[in-house]
Design an enzyme around this catalytic site. Structure first.
Site, mmCIF file in Angstrom:
data_model
loop_
_atom_site.group_PDB
_atom_site.id
_atom_site.type_symbol
_atom_site.label_atom_id
_atom_site.label_comp_id
_atom_site.label_asym_id
_atom_site.label_seq_id
_atom_site.Cartn_x
_atom_site.Cartn_y
_atom_site.Cartn_z
ATOM 1 N N TYR A 248 0.874 -1.221 0.139
ATOM 2 C CA TYR A 248 -0.061 -0.017 0.067
ATOM 3 C C TYR A 248 0.953 1.364 0.061
ATOM 4 O O TYR A 248 0.619 2.191 -0.817
ATOM 5 C CB TYR A 248 -0.945 0.014 1.013
ATOM 6 C CG TYR A 248 -1.974 1.099 0.983
ATOM 7 C CD1 TYR A 248 -3.143 0.794 0.446
ATOM 8 C CD2 TYR A 248 -1.815 2.423 1.911
ATOM 9 C CE1 TYR A 248 -4.221 1.771 0.478
ATOM 10 C CE2 TYR A 248 -2.877 3.242 1.792
ATOM 11 C CZ TYR A 248 -3.937 3.090 1.064
ATOM 12 O OH TYR A 248 -5.085 4.015 1.018
ATOM 13 N N HIS B 173 1.313 4.032 -3.176
ATOM 14 C CA HIS B 173 1.045 5.484 -2.870
ATOM 15 C C HIS B 173 2.179 6.390 -2.915
ATOM 16 O O HIS B 173 1.935 7.343 -2.979
ATOM 17 C CB HIS B 173 0.194 5.645 -1.563
ATOM 18 C CG HIS B 173 -1.196 5.152 -1.488
ATOM 19 N ND1 HIS B 173 -1.539 3.985 -1.408
ATOM 20 C CD2 HIS B 173 -2.148 6.056 -1.619
ATOM 21 C CE1 HIS B 173 -3.007 3.951 -1.633
ATOM 22 N NE2 HIS B 173 -3.380 5.321 -1.760
ATOM 23 N N TYR C 288 -4.872 16.702 0.090
ATOM 24 C CA TYR C 288 -5.125 15.301 0.381
ATOM 25 C C TYR C 288 -4.108 14.629 0.919
ATOM 26 O O TYR C 288 -3.138 14.651 0.478
ATOM 27 C CB TYR C 288 -5.780 14.642 -1.017
ATOM 28 C CG TYR C 288 -6.331 13.309 -0.931
ATOM 29 C CD1 TYR C 288 -6.600 12.718 0.303
ATOM 30 C CD2 TYR C 288 -6.773 12.571 -2.008
ATOM 31 C CE1 TYR C 288 -7.398 11.490 0.391
ATOM 32 C CE2 TYR C 288 -7.346 11.433 -2.267
ATOM 33 C CZ TYR C 288 -7.958 10.836 -0.986
ATOM 34 O OH TYR C 288 -8.501 9.714 -0.733
ATOM 35 N N TRP D 153 -7.705 1.907 -10.162
ATOM 36 C CA TRP D 153 -7.082 2.160 -8.720
ATOM 37 C C TRP D 153 -7.593 1.680 -7.663
ATOM 38 O O TRP D 153 -7.046 0.978 -6.860
ATOM 39 C CB TRP D 153 -6.698 3.796 -8.817
ATOM 40 C CG TRP D 153 -5.909 4.153 -7.472
ATOM 41 C CD1 TRP D 153 -6.516 4.703 -6.389
ATOM 42 C CD2 TRP D 153 -4.365 4.190 -7.320
ATOM 43 N NE1 TRP D 153 -5.455 5.140 -5.431
ATOM 44 C CE2 TRP D 153 -4.312 4.716 -6.002
ATOM 45 C CE3 TRP D 153 -3.382 3.729 -7.870
ATOM 46 C CZ2 TRP D 153 -3.228 4.566 -5.348
ATOM 47 C CZ3 TRP D 153 -2.185 3.658 -7.481
ATOM 48 C CH2 TRP D 153 -1.973 4.318 -5.979
ATOM 49 N N TRP D 154 -8.976 2.099 -7.707
ATOM 50 C CA TRP D 154 -9.925 1.730 -6.754
ATOM 51 C C TRP D 154 -9.737 0.054 -6.162
ATOM 52 O O TRP D 154 -9.853 -0.364 -5.181
ATOM 53 C CB TRP D 154 -11.329 2.214 -6.486
ATOM 54 C CG TRP D 154 -11.301 3.646 -6.401
ATOM 55 C CD1 TRP D 154 -10.564 4.430 -5.634
ATOM 56 C CD2 TRP D 154 -12.267 4.522 -6.798
ATOM 57 N NE1 TRP D 154 -11.048 5.793 -5.960
ATOM 58 C CE2 TRP D 154 -12.240 5.825 -6.408
ATOM 59 C CE3 TRP D 154 -13.645 4.329 -7.482
ATOM 60 C CZ2 TRP D 154 -13.128 6.860 -6.714
ATOM 61 C CZ3 TRP D 154 -14.591 5.145 -7.608
ATOM 62 C CH2 TRP D 154 -14.363 6.504 -7.261
#
Length: 149
Positions: free
Chosen positions: A52, A56, A75, A113-114
């Protein structure tokens, strides 16, 4: 967070021109939206922590562009390793949150991506299926109880 808790500048109450769209240049009667802050949580599966973080560290450019195009700023995502909680916070500076989120959902690269990142997560929202489905939300919204600028 309910949209009714926030009223953007540019409403009839302030005498601003509400017929203009986000794509139009600012005029003396249209005030830039100062933004609405959002925060949300989801659980990161322990076996995916390193992956993860790796994905990212190199978010796909199409995803970053769509986030910006949907008027999301500032964000960030934080990870709390003991509980596995991911905490996301961002500021929305547009005037049509639901419409901008629909634009986000329509982007095939964002949906890809999700799918990638949802597989690494466990939603804390009962009945949530994935990020693409929309409702109920995959990430659990959390209430802001204090803010100091």
């Amino acid at each position: 967070m309910s949209p009714s808790l926030w009223t953007p500048p540019g409403t009839a109450a302030c005498g601003c021109d509400t017929a203009k769209t986000d794509s139009e240049p600012l005029s003396p009667t249209k005030i830039r939206n100062p933004g609405r802050r959002f925060a949300q949580i989801v659980k990161l599966k322990p076996e995916y922590v390193e992956e993860y973080k790796k994905v990212h560290a190199a978010v796909w450019p199409q995803v970053l562009t769509q986030i910006k195009d949907c008027k999301i700023e500032d964000y960030s995502i934080y990870h709390e390793p003991e509980t596995g909680i991911l905490f996301a916070r961002f500021k929305y500076v547009g005037y049509d949150y639901a419409g901008d989120m629909e634009k986000m959902r329509e982007n095939p690269k964002v949906r890809e991506w999700w799918k990638l990142t949802d597989a690494m997560q466990e939603s804390l929202v009962a009945g949530a299926k994935d990020s693409e489905s929309g409702e109920p939300a995959w990430w659990k919204p959390i209430e802001e109880v204090f803010y100091q600028a």
